[in-house]
Design a protein around this motif. Structure first.
Motif, PDB file in Angstrom:
ATOM      1  N   SER A 171      53.589  42.674  44.505  1.00  0.00           N
ATOM      2  CA  SER A 171      52.551  42.842  45.531  1.00  0.00           C
ATOM      3  C   SER A 171      51.437  43.757  45.029  1.00  0.00           C
ATOM      4  N   LYS A 172      51.835  44.857  44.346  1.00  0.00           N
ATOM      5  CA  LYS A 172      50.836  45.769  43.793  1.00  0.00           C
ATOM      6  C   LYS A 172      49.953  45.058  42.771  1.00  0.00           C
ATOM      7  N   LEU A 173      50.583  44.244  41.937  1.00  0.00           N
ATOM      8  CA  LEU A 173      49.820  43.528  40.920  1.00  0.00           C
ATOM      9  C   LEU A 173      48.819  42.573  41.557  1.00  0.00           C
ATOM     10  N   LEU A 174      49.247  41.888  42.606  1.00  0.00           N
ATOM     11  CA  LEU A 174      48.349  40.965  43.299  1.00  0.00           C
ATOM     12  C   LEU A 174      47.179  41.714  43.936  1.00  0.00           C
ATOM     13  N   VAL A 175      47.488  42.827  44.620  1.00  0.00           N
ATOM     14  CA  VAL A 175      46.434  43.626  45.253  1.00  0.00           C
ATOM     15  C   VAL A 175      45.481  44.180  44.197  1.00  0.00           C
ATOM     16  N   PHE A 176      46.054  44.617  43.058  1.00  0.00           N
ATOM     17  CA  PHE A 176      45.221  45.156  41.977  1.00  0.00           C
ATOM     18  C   PHE A 176      44.243  44.104  41.466  1.00  0.00           C
ATOM     19  N   ILE A 177      44.748  42.898  41.209  1.00  0.00           N
ATOM     20  CA  ILE A 177      43.892  41.829  40.687  1.00  0.00           C
ATOM     21  C   ILE A 177      42.793  41.483  41.688  1.00  0.00           C
ATOM     22  N   LEU A 178      43.176  41.374  42.959  1.00  0.00           N
ATOM     23  CA  LEU A 178      42.194  41.009  43.982  1.00  0.00           C
ATOM     24  C   LEU A 178      41.135  42.101  44.163  1.00  0.00           C
ATOM     25  N   SER A 179      41.576  43.355  44.220  1.00  0.00           N
ATOM     26  CA  SER A 179      40.624  44.449  44.430  1.00  0.00           C
ATOM     27  C   SER A 179      39.731  44.640  43.210  1.00  0.00           C
ATOM     28  N   GLU A 180      40.320  44.516  42.034  1.00  0.00           N
ATOM     29  CA  GLU A 180      39.523  44.685  40.812  1.00  0.00           C
ATOM     30  C   GLU A 180      38.484  43.582  40.688  1.00  0.00           C
ATOM     31  N   ARG A 181      38.888  42.345  41.003  1.00  0.00           N
ATOM     32  CA  ARG A 181      37.942  41.229  40.958  1.00  0.00           C
ATOM     33  C   ARG A 181      36.876  41.366  42.051  1.00  0.00           C
ATOM     34  N   ALA A 182      37.295  41.867  43.221  1.00  0.00           N
ATOM     35  CA  ALA A 182      36.340  42.045  44.313  1.00  0.00           C
ATOM     36  C   ALA A 182      35.282  43.080  43.943  1.00  0.00           C
ATOM     37  N   LEU A 183      35.724  44.206  43.336  1.00  0.00           N
ATOM     38  CA  LEU A 183      34.772  45.237  42.926  1.00  0.00           C
ATOM     39  C   LEU A 183      33.872  44.736  41.806  1.00  0.00           C
ATOM     40  N   MET A 184      34.443  43.976  40.873  1.00  0.00           N
ATOM     41  CA  MET A 184      33.629  43.401  39.802  1.00  0.00           C
ATOM     42  C   MET A 184      32.598  42.439  40.383  1.00  0.00           C
ATOM     43  N   GLY A 185      33.041  41.637  41.359  1.00  0.00           N
ATOM     44  CA  GLY A 185      32.099  40.719  41.994  1.00  0.00           C
ATOM     45  C   GLY A 185      31.011  41.450  42.744  1.00  0.00           C
TER      46      GLY A 185
END
Length: 707
Positions: free
Chosen positions: A654-668
């Motif tokens: 779950s942490k990995l999924l949240v990390f990927i989503l948040s990191e991609r969201a901030l990059m976007g």
């Protein structure tokens, strides 16, 4: 010694006190360049001057490519060749292609002959400017004569608003304003509509023309010339001192937006771009500094729980991600505006001289390739050493934490824990102390054709190693140590956070002190160099001149400029990547930029030869490096907030999924903000569009000149 004691103009007797040494100012204000020729001295080692020159005819042709070949019927010593070359140089400079005035004097200890050079006719300057295709700024008054508006940085509705600065132009003494007139290639036919060239441009034009007729690098390679430098203008340094730029007594002056506009009038764009970055960074860093102060207070508040503090830290981390994005986008806009206003946008790359160390025969050879490969291999060695040292220090520290009552190799583990923190900083500083001069020396020894070419490769190799050396030990603590080997100190993630925070505090303080110490050592070396010169027997009963002092100080070359940029970029990286775990770093970094910036200005003004200006469109590779750091910073911050702070109890997946989503969201979001804000300010776009529309009328419509 106070700043006023170290630096003052004595006025009536024409003496200057600098670094505690009284020097004669003389008439240095009349000269633009000085060329130093070694000369034999009585009771000295003069063997080099008595040697015969190998193939003097070929050497003469290399030095004077546009002059008639010279035939030497008999062997000639270095001293005789040097005398003839100096006379030829004077002949060329005083001839019809230059119309320069020249002067000469002998150094205080008699071991050097100085040739002073200056353009004496404005018409000749105009001819040279047209010949080398220099760019000049259109006069705002030319817009008025053409009955059109001169664009400015501010436009309200359909009207450009013109504002005057508190500072005056260093040369014309007119008030500086926010006008954005166009820059065009200089033509004599347009000279009445173009502003006079400022000092840096005069130096650049004259130097570029000189190297077309006299190959300075060949003179230096042969040992005929020992130095060639631009002359500092004391009256302008005094004015910059009065305005506070290089005044050590005004360390805490707030960096104003227009400061770089009068710095560029003396130093040229290389130094002005550096200080524009420093000023912009300092102003923008005030935001994180204020928020980190709030964080600091809340962390020590007895009513704030650990869980609430994690929310505060996470919010601060999200703010840092946004801050790095907005700061860099806004800085790029301001940089592009300065580039446009200073006439560097779209300017053709200047023809730069070939380095004296360059050999065309050696280029592309097997030895040339092996030499550059060895340098790259050495980069890898230093990177591996840093990774290995971080692992060893981490293991020793963990063992000491696990058994605090025991000892390691006879040293109590309580002491080992403390030494481990120091060892991280010590390894970084020692490796950096070895790598920086070594890599710089190796880059200079490599067969690069020009200084800019060498500079770009030097930056890549220096930063590649420094990125790992400075950041990896701390990244290891928070990214690797919790999951690899023996885990965090104390067995919990909080142990890694505490260790990282403690290590960062200690390192950052040491880094700041070492930066200030390095600048002070540069100033001290100049002081001792001048003092030792004055104590020599040959210097007794002679006046030490300001021109000669400039010959004794080092040039402000590519290596020095890279180092000054590097310190600021590394500080930006620490805040972007680890600021979320150590918010107080922003406060410390904010306050230390004030004295560091002032020390750099003092060093450039008084402890280095004057910078010979070049055409530069911005800060080059540093812009890409800072963008790269910002993207890495977003990834590191997202990881720390989700995996380290772990506000919500989730499994690893779950942490990995949240990390990927948040990191991609901030990059976007970062990409959206960069796209939305653009690379140019609206003011610049309006000025460019207006200039495109009216420039032809301003330059070519002569109806308003007719009676």
């Amino acid at each position: 010694m106070t700043d006023s004691e170290t630096f003052r103009l004595l006025g009536s007797n024409g003496e200057i006190t600098l670094f505690g040494v009284s020097v004669q100012s003389g008439n240095h204000e009349d000269w633009q360049f000085v060329m130093g020729f070694p000369r034999p001295v009585k009771d000295g080692d003069n063997k080099e001057f008595e040697k015969f020159v190998d193939q003097p005819g070929d050497l003469w042709k290399d030095i004077f490519p546009r002059s008639e070949p010279k035939r030497f019927d008999k062997p000639i010593t270095m001293q005789d060749f040097s005398d003839q070359a100096r006379k030829k140089i004077e002949e060329i400079l005083e001839g019809p292609n230059f119309h320069c005035k020249t002067g000469n004097y002998v150094s205080i200890d008699g071991d050097e002959y100085f040739l002073k050079i200056a353009l004496k006719e404005k018409d000749m300057l105009h001819s040279l400017a047209e010949r080398v295709e220099a760019r000049a700024r259109v006069k705002p008054s030319a817009y008025e004569k053409a009955k059109v508006v001169c664009p400015t940085e501010h436009k309200v509705g359909e009207e450009f608003k013109r504002y005057e600065s508190e500072h005056r132009n260093l040369h014309t003494k007119d008030k500086q304003d926010n006008c954005c007139p166009a820059h065009v290639l200089f033509r004599k036919a347009l000279k009445d509509k173009l502003e006079d060239f400022e000092e840096p441009n005069v130096l650049r034009i004259l130097r570029r023309h000189i190297i077309n007729y006299i190959q300075i690098q060949e003179l230096q390679k042969a040992g005929v010339v020992s130095s060639f430098f631009a002359v500092h203008q004391w009256q302008h340094l005094q004015e910059l001192h009065n305005r506070g730029w290089n005044n050590l007594s005004r360390l805490w002056s707030w960096p104003k937006d227009g400061t770089a506009d009068f710095i560029v009038q003396y130093t040229g764009v290389q130094v002005a771009f550096l200080f524009h970055l420093y000023n912009t960074f300092t102003r923008w860093l005030s935001g994180p500094a204020v928020l980190s102060t709030v964080n600091f207070v809340l962390r020590r508040c007895p009513f704030t729980s650990a869980r609430e503090m994690k929310f505060v830290d996470s919010a601060y981390g999200a703010m840092l991600c946004m801050w790095t994005t907005v700061f860099l986008v806004r800085y790029n806009q301001l940089l592009n505006l300065k580039t446009y206003r200073w006439g560097m946008e779209g300017a053709e790359r200047e023809i730069v001289p070939v380095r004296k160390e360059f050999s065309d025969e050696y280029r592309g050879s097997i030895l040339d390739g092996l030499q550059k490969f060895a340098h790259s291999l050495l980069c890898l060695v230093f990177i591996v050493e840093t990774i290995g040292a971080a692992q060893v220090i981490s293991s020793v520290s963990h063992e000491a934490h696990a058994h605090p009552e025991e000892s390691t190799r006879g040293i109590p583990n309580t002491t080992v824990i403390l030494l481990a923190k120091y060892a991280i900083t010590l390894n970084i500083k020692v490796v950096d102390l070895i790598w920086t001069p070594l890599s710089t020396w190796l880059s200079k020894k490599e067969n690069w054709r020009t200084e800019p070419e060498m500079k770009s490769h030097m930056i890549v190799k220096l930063f590649a190693v420094k990125f790992v050396v400075f950041y990896y030990p701390f990244a290891h603590t928070i990214l690797i140590q919790p999951y690899w080997g023996k885990g965090c100190d104390g067995g919990e993630m909080s142990g890694c956070v505490s260790k990282l925070r403690s290590d960062l505090y200690f390192f950052f303080v040491c880094q700041v002190l070492s930066e200030a110490f390095a600048v002070c050592m540069t100033l001290a070396s100049v002081y001792w160099s001048v003092r030792s010169e004055l104590k020599s027997k040959r210097a007794q009963n002679h006046k030490f001149t300001y021109l000669e002092l400039q010959a004794k100080v080092p040039e402000y070359g590519e290596a020095e400029q890279i180092q000054d940029y590097m310190q600021l970029v590394l500080s930006f990286g620490f805040i972007a990547m680890f600021g979320v775990t150590c918010p107080s770093m922003s406060i410390l970094c904010f306050f230390v930029t004030f004295p560091i910036k002032r020390l750099l200005a003092y060093k450039i003004s008084y402890a280095h030869q004057r910078v010979i200006p070049r055409v530069e469109e911005g800060i080059g590779a540093w812009r890409s490096i800072m963008n790269f750091i910002a993207y890495i910073g977003v990834t590191c911050t997202c990881y720390i907030v989700i995996f380290v702070f772990s506000i919500e109890h989730m499994d690893f997946a779950s942490k990995l999924l949240v990390f990927i989503l948040s990191e991609r969201a901030l990059m976007g979001l970062k990409w959206v903000m960069e796209t939305f804000m653009g690379t140019k300010t609206v003011a610049q776009l309006r000025a460019e569009e207006h200039n495109e529309k009216v420039l032809d009328k301003v330059l070519n419509d002569n109806d308003h000149d007719k009676p």
